[in-house]
Every structure is written in structure tokens, then in C-alpha cells.
Design an enzyme around this catalytic site. Structure first.
Site, PDB file in Angstrom:
ATOM      1  N   SER B  68      47.916 127.535 -36.731  1.00 57.84           N
ATOM      2  CA  SER B  68      48.831 126.842 -35.822  1.00 57.84           C
ATOM      3  C   SER B  68      48.126 125.907 -34.856  1.00 57.84           C
ATOM      4  O   SER B  68      48.781 125.206 -34.091  1.00 57.84           O
ATOM      5  CB  SER B  68      49.663 127.852 -35.039  1.00 57.84           C
ATOM      6  OG  SER B  68      48.809 128.729 -34.335  1.00 57.84           O
ATOM      7  N   HIS B 108      46.876 129.117 -28.201  1.00 53.79           N
ATOM      8  CA  HIS B 108      47.629 127.872 -28.240  1.00 53.79           C
ATOM      9  C   HIS B 108      47.284 127.021 -27.036  1.00 53.79           C
ATOM     10  O   HIS B 108      46.545 127.434 -26.146  1.00 53.79           O
ATOM     11  CB  HIS B 108      49.139 128.165 -28.250  1.00 53.79           C
ATOM     12  CG  HIS B 108      49.648 128.579 -29.603  1.00 53.79           C
ATOM     13  ND1 HIS B 108      50.903 129.101 -29.786  1.00 53.79           N
ATOM     14  CD2 HIS B 108      49.085 128.540 -30.839  1.00 53.79           C
ATOM     15  CE1 HIS B 108      51.076 129.374 -31.085  1.00 53.79           C
ATOM     16  NE2 HIS B 108      49.984 129.038 -31.720  1.00 53.79           N
ATOM     17  N   ASP B 134      56.378 127.755 -27.793  1.00 55.65           N
ATOM     18  CA  ASP B 134      56.227 129.171 -28.122  1.00 55.65           C
ATOM     19  C   ASP B 134      57.332 130.059 -27.592  1.00 55.65           C
ATOM     20  O   ASP B 134      57.210 131.272 -27.655  1.00 55.65           O
ATOM     21  CB  ASP B 134      54.890 129.673 -27.571  1.00 55.65           C
ATOM     22  CG  ASP B 134      53.722 129.103 -28.340  1.00 55.65           C
ATOM     23  OD1 ASP B 134      52.593 129.153 -27.812  1.00 55.65           O
ATOM     24  OD2 ASP B 134      53.934 128.616 -29.464  1.00 55.65           O
TER      25      ASP B 134
END
Lengths: 226, 192
Positions: B68, B108, B134
Site C-alpha cells: 500500500s 502509511h 484509512d
């Protein structure tokens, strides 16, 4: 060579501990219970992989130890070894304390204790390195000869050895420290390991034991002359 | 040839005695074998705890598990984290955080930050390679993350090295077998 012919001369089977100190060996034993006796292989001929340098050195060291302790009946002193064991045990203790404390008080609260344990551990590692390099060096046996009259302090015999990686030259050094005069004398020999092992990797005590005895006697007789 | 009687636990046909070294040892040497093993384990443990103390993060080295964050980080990369309280969290930084109730941390990028005067912050994250932010990953009803959810901020990385960890987690039997073999080697072989 000489070692191989000595090997050929030995009869099979009962060869057993026909090396140095064949007599004392039978009686000395280990004096432990039957089970431990069956497991230990102290008195059987030492057979190792002749290409493994560390196994060769270990077996030569062990046999030299056996000669001094069994033939000359010296008493082994474990002080040096115990020192090393204590340092290691204390280090592991710090590690265990850190582990348990961190488990009971999860991270951010355990920071000071953790920091203390980690620093102590590495300090102990440093102490251990200094101890093995300077105090222990390559000494693997410290033996005392008790004075028969019981009046003078013990004489100390130290054995140390070296065998370089991939080299075949084994150096054994015997140091004698007189209990009375505190004088130190040393004798050493450097020989190829091929002189002591036969082609199957068995240590031939008949070839090795005289070397040790020669070293020992050269230091012992000097004393008598003086 | 001279074989003065087979000794105990030889492996048949090979004549190799794995306990050979141990049997020649006295009590002190046996204890030292155990200690040796304990010291190796302790050293690894102390290095890890030391890193935890130095970086302030509870997990200073993590492995990227998903794609990701491509093209910045790929699956199998090793990340080094720090978690100093004084460092502010700003938009654009890469953080590793744990969502309440899940134990796998996520790495992230921070895209929005709200900061109060006293230093409290609320922030929103999104993976570079994801379509949406998210919020779907957060707890039910949670829209923002706080400082306490942060495991650390990424400071450096090593590509590919983490694949070993991923393989060992996917095949735990391999991991235990490897550890058992290494442990046996240290315990049974005599140190020179």
C-alpha cells in the site's frame, strides 16, 4: 610414520586406555554412579575428526590435562574457570531481569530499568572480554602440587596451548610457579599434530604422553638442581 | 582396524556421535555450554531492548507487509523507526501506527493534521498506493488518530531484507526447525 606403526602394534578390542597411565586409569574412574559412568567416555581412546582443527586442539588439551592430573596426581584448581562462569551468569541475570521487568511493566514505564540492564549487560561483556584476553589467556589447566610436608604453599602448574586455524603446528606451554620462591619457569614444545594422531583420527597416547612428561620433568629437575 | 568397541549413541552406519563432545565434559564445561547458549540469546535480547530504549519506539524495526505504500516501500522492506516525543508529526511524514484492537501495525503517510496549542494532535493517514484514506481501517466510529497510536516514524529503510521474516512467518515450521538446529549446534558443539 611413527604414530601409524605404534597403531599397528596395538591389539584390537582391549586397546582401551592403553595410553599413558593405563594403570591409574582403571582405578581412578570418576567415582560417580553407574549411569553417569556409562555415559561418559573418559577412559576410551579419543577419536576425532582429524580435519577439524578445534576438535584436534581440544583432544590434545584434554589429554595433556589427563596426564598431569592422573600421572602426577596434581589437583586441579577451578578458580580461573569459575571466574569466567560467574561473569557470564551475572550477565544472563541482568538479561533475565530486563526481560521480566519489561513484561510486567510494558515499555514506556520500564525505560530506566531497561536502560540500566542493557548498559550493565554490555559492561559485563566488556569485563568478560578483558578477563578472557588478559587473565585467562589460553590457559586451560591450573593444577596444584600439594607440598608433602604440608608446610610450604602449593606449587602451581599451568598449561596453555595454541593451534592456529588450518595450521598443523600445535604449541603446548607448561608454566611452573614455585610456591616458596614465587619464581616462574616455563617450557614449551611445538610439534605437528600429525605426530600424535593416526590416520583414522585416534590420539596415540604412546606418542603424546612422553612429550608431556619431558616438559614436566625439564621444569621439575631444574628445581632439584637449584 | 582398531575400533575399541562402539560407544553408545553412534548413528548407525555413519559412526557419528552427536553427543560426543558433551560426554567428554565435566560439570563446569556442561554448565558453560548452557551459559554459552544463554549468552547468545541474551545478547540478541539486549540489543533489541537497547534499540527500544534508544529510539523510544516499542518496535524500532518493522517489516512492510503490504504494497500500500508503493512506489516508496515494497513488501519485504525493513523500516527503522524512532518515536521521540519532541518530534512533531506533520503532513507528508510516514508513520507506523497501531489501530486499537489490532496488533499488526500499519505504515502509511500522514495527510491531514489538526494541532492544538498544547501540542495535542489529531491526524489522518492514507497509503500512497491506496485509493481512499484509512478511515475504513480505523476503529468503529474513529475518524482520527492520536499520538498514542503511533509506534514510530520511519527514518530509514533497507530493501528486500525483510523477506526473510515474511517467509518465516508464512512457514512457521521452517522457523522452528531453523531455531532448533541453531540451538542444538550451540548446545552440543564444544567451544574452543
Amino acid at each position: 610414520m611413527a604414530a601409524v606403526s605404534a597403531q599397528g602394534g596395538r591389539s584390537g578390542g582391549g586397546g582401551g586406555s592403553s595410553g599413558a597411565g593405563g594403570g591409574p586409569n582403571c582405578g581412578t574412574g570418576s567415582g560417580r554412579s553407574g549411569l553417569l559412568d556409562k555415559w561418559k567416555i573418559d577412559d576410551k581412546p579419543v577419536k576425532i575428526d582429524k580435519w577439524d582443527g578445534s576438535a584436534v586442539k581440544n583432544s590434545l588439551d584434554d589429554s595433556a590435562k589427563k596426564v598431569l592430573l592422573e600421572k602426577y596426581k596434581y589437583v586441579e584448581n577451578f578458580g580461573l574457570i569459575d571466574g569466567r562462569l560467574t561473569i557470564c551468569t551475572i550477565s544472563c541475570f541482568f538479561a533475565i531481569v530486563a526481560l521480566i521487568w519489561d513484561y510486567m511493566h510494558p515499555f514506556p514505564e520500564s525505560k530506566p530499568v531497561l536502560a540500566l540492564c542493557v548498559i550493565s549487560y554490555f559492561v559485563m561483556m566488556g569485563i568478560l572480554t578483558i578477563y578472557t584476553s588478559y587473565k585467562e589467556k589460553s590457559i586451560f589447566l591450573v593444577a596444584h602440587r600439594k607440598d608433602p610436608t604440608g608446610m610450604d604453599p602449593d606449587d602451581i602448574w599451568q598449561l596453555s596451548s595454541s593451534l592456529k586455524r588450518f595450521d598443523d603446528k600445535y604449541t603446548l606451554k607448561l608454566t611452573f610457579i614455585s610456591g616458596r620462591t614465587k619464581q616462574q619457569r616455563e617450557a614449551e614444545f611445538t610439534k605437528s599434530i600429525a605426530k600424535f594422531f593416526d590416520h583414522s583420527g585416534t590420539l596415540v597416547m604412546d606418542a603424546y604422553e612422553p612429550e608431556i612428561s619431558r616438559l614436566h620433568d625439564s621444569l621439575a629437575t631444574e628445581r632439584k638442581i637449584k | 582396524m582398531v575400533r575399541a568397541g562402539a560407544v553408545g549413541t553412534h548413528l548407525p552406519a555413519s559412526g557419528w556421535d552427536i553427543f560426543g563432545d558433551l560426554r567428554k565434559m565435566n560439570k563446569r564445561q556442561l554448565y558453560y555450554q548452557v551459559l554459552n547458549f544463554a549468552m547468545i540469546v541474551s545478547s540478541a535480547l539486549m540489543i533489541w531492548k537497547g534499540l527500544i530504549v534508544l529510539t523510544g519506539s516499542e518496535s524500532p524495526i518493522v517489516v512492510v507487509l503490504s504494497g500500500s505504500m508503493e512506489p516508496a516501500f515494497h513488501r519485504g522492506d525493513l523500516l527503522f523507526l524512532t518515536n521521540f516525543r519532541e518530534d512533531p508529526i506533520r503532513a507528508g511524514e510516514i508513520v507506523v501506527f497501531k489501530v486499537e484492537g489490532r496488533d499488526i501495525p500499519i505504515v502509511h503517510r500522514v495527510i491531514k493534521v489538526h494541532e492544538k496549542d498544547n501540542g495535542d494532535i489529531k491526524f489522518l493517514t492514507k497509503g500512497d498506493n491506496n485509493e481512499v484514506d484509512d478511515r475504513g481501517l480505523y476503529k468503529e466510529g474513529q475518524n482520527w488518530l492520536e499520538k498514542k497510536d503511533v509506534v514510530g516514524r520511519a527514518r530509514g529503510f533497507l530493501p528486500y531484507v525483510g523477506m526473510v521474516t515474511i517467509i518465516m512467518n508464512d512457514y512457521p515450521k521452517f522457523k522452528y526447525a531453523l531455531l532448533a538446529v541453531m540451538g542444538a549446534y550451540v548446545l552440543l558443539k564444544r567451544e574452543s
